[in-house]
Design a protein around this motif. Structure first.
Motif, PDB file in Angstrom:
ATOM      1  N   ASP A 100       0.963  -1.323   0.007  1.00  0.00           N
ATOM      2  CA  ASP A 100       0.042   0.234  -0.140  1.00  0.00           C
ATOM      3  C   ASP A 100       0.933   1.224   0.141  1.00  0.00           C
ATOM      4  N   TYR A 163     -11.837   0.893  -4.913  1.00  0.00           N
ATOM      5  CA  TYR A 163     -11.022   1.371  -3.517  1.00  0.00           C
ATOM      6  C   TYR A 163     -10.568   2.724  -3.391  1.00  0.00           C
ATOM      7  N   THR A 164     -10.354   2.901  -2.303  1.00  0.00           N
ATOM      8  CA  THR A 164     -10.021   4.427  -1.955  1.00  0.00           C
ATOM      9  C   THR A 164      -8.580   4.863  -2.631  1.00  0.00           C
ATOM     10  N   ASP A 166      -5.725   3.025  -5.747  1.00  0.00           N
ATOM     11  CA  ASP A 166      -5.469   1.874  -6.730  1.00  0.00           C
ATOM     12  C   ASP A 166      -4.397   2.538  -7.628  1.00  0.00           C
ATOM     13  N   PHE A 183      -4.390  -2.826  -4.706  1.00  0.00           N
ATOM     14  CA  PHE A 183      -5.551  -1.905  -4.008  1.00  0.00           C
ATOM     15  C   PHE A 183      -5.367  -1.594  -2.774  1.00  0.00           C
ATOM     16  N   ASP A 185      -7.501   0.028   0.762  1.00  0.00           N
ATOM     17  CA  ASP A 185      -8.796   0.863   1.435  1.00  0.00           C
ATOM     18  C   ASP A 185      -8.420   1.274   2.737  1.00  0.00           C
TER      19      ASP A 185
END
Length: 186
Positions: A100, A163-164, A166, A183, A185
């Motif tokens: 992430d 998703y928030t 990507d 991805f 979130d």
């Protein structure tokens, strides 16, 4: 550098198995490669039969939307969100997609050095040859047009999923289109 099915699949797993990835390759069937990207989001099979990674494959959301977690956007929406980058930036972007945040901070969890991980990224890109083009939805402008700078804290991206966050890399050749996406979130 030549690449075999095993070396490519091993490299993809090594870099992305701990992320929430969609890493796949599809055939290039259209002059407008964005149409091939949309087909790839809908899970066209790999023309060589090589295995990628698709963490959303078993998600029940896929029954209602075959492109899940991607939103089924028209090509006119997707195309302007994918900027061209150079090969060096593509290699470094593959490393940033390992976790992430789309940074290189996650590289510390690997036993391999950054240079060894770059060799793994080069193995992935070798499948597509020296004439491939590279696109991303990530905007981390470097000092040269078409380059990404992973040392800057200033960055943005154009999401293409539910998703928030990507972010990913598209690789385009005359015969194939590769997609490496992560991805998150938050």
């Amino acid at each position: 550098m030549s690449v075999t099915q095993k070396s490519w699949e091993d490299a993809v797993r090594q870099l992305f198995e701990d992320a929430y990835p969609y890493d796949a390759t599809g055939p290039r069937r259209h002059e407008d490669w964005v149409l091939d990207v949309l087909d790839l989001m809908a899970r066209v099979p790999d023309p060589r039969g090589w295995a990628g990674l698709d963490d959303a494959a078993g998600n029940p959301e896929r029954e209602a939307s075959p492109t899940y977690p991607f939103v089924a956007h028209p090509p006119e929406y997707v195309a302007p969100r994918l900027q061209e980058i150079d090969r060096d930036s593509a290699e470094k972007l593959l490393l940033a997609l390992t976790d992430d945040g789309c940074t290189h901070s996650s590289l510390a969890r690997f036993a391999e050095s950054q240079e060894e991980l770059l060799t793994t990224a080069r193995t992935i890109l070798a499948r597509y040859g020296d004439d491939a083009g590279y696109r991303t939805n990530v905007n981390r402008p470097g000092h040269v047009y078409g380059s990404l700078d992973f040392t800057t804290p200033n960055w943005a991206y154009s999401p293409l999923s539910v998703y928030t966050e990507d972010y990913g890399l598209i690789v385009v050749t005359d015969t194939e289109v590769g997609m490496f996406w992560n991805f998150a979130d938050h």
